[in-house]
Design a protein around this motif. Structure first.
Motif: not given
Length: 220
Positions: A61-65
């Protein structure tokens, strides 16, 4: 008398320039959040954080946002050779909500970090939800573990020909300005080949996630 004249000129210039300055301040940026930018450009579009007990999914999630991070390399620069050297780099793992988990970069040999990587490809990347509206919304300080951030370690390598289109599309949809960067800088696509992952999203220390679990996590 001359002082009065100068003051009058400054006042007139301020009056004439004020509308232009206001326009610049309120106009959409060409980077993150600008109109037409393939990103989470409104707070209400940011999806909720996955369950914190699912550290692999939180990491994805963090990588994508996040669309930028701090990359630490080992310096080859005179005076600081062998010391840690961190720099901010734009990145993307794919379109919003459809990330691959692979952090892609658009790099130039002119960048100091690239010079470091040419001698030693090992690097560590950190990304934080402090980049988004998430931590501001809940009042979390960027250093608080509740303001989730991740640390990815591995080697930075050029992408292969077969992966070139994926890297290009992933980056250009999130960073359209890259399309206009001068070709004389010899830009190339690269990625972080992840070997180690730490997730800090709650109190009690980091959670360790294997690359296999990270890549196998159900996409948000």
């Amino acid at each position: 008398m001359a002082g009065c004249a100068c003051g009058f000129v400054r006042a007139v210039l301020a009056f004439l320039l004020a509308p232009a300055l206001v326009t610049l301040l309120v106009a959409p940026a060409r980077g993150r959040g600008g109109r037409g930018h393939g990103d989470w450009d409104a707070a209400e579009l940011l999806p909720p954080l996955p369950p914190r007990e699912n550290a692999a999914l939180v990491a994805r999630f963090v990588t994508n946002v996040c669309d930028w991070g701090a990359l630490a390399t080992i310096s080859t620069q005179e005076g600081v050779r062998g010391r840690p050297f961190a720099d901010v780099l734009s990145l993307s793992d794919g379109p919003p909500g459809k990330g691959s988990g692979v952090p892609y970069f658009y790099l130039s040999p002119l960048q100091q970090s690239v010079g470091n990587l040419q001698e030693n490809p090992y690097a560590t990347l950190t990304m934080s939800l402090a980049e988004t509206s998430f931590c501001r919304k809940y009042g979390f300080d960027p250093q608080s573990p509740l303001c989730a951030h991740i640390i990815l370690s591995g080697t930075v390598i050029k992408v292969s020909e077969t992966e070139m289109d994926v890297a290009k599309n992933s980056l250009f949809i999130r960073h359209p300005e890259m399309k206009t960067w001068p070709s004389s800088h010899n830009w190339f696509f690269a990625k972080l080949n992840i070997t180690n992952i730490w997730v800090l999203d709650y109190f009690g220390g980091p959670k360790i996630v294997t690359p296999a679990d990270y890549y196998n996590a159900t996409s948000q």
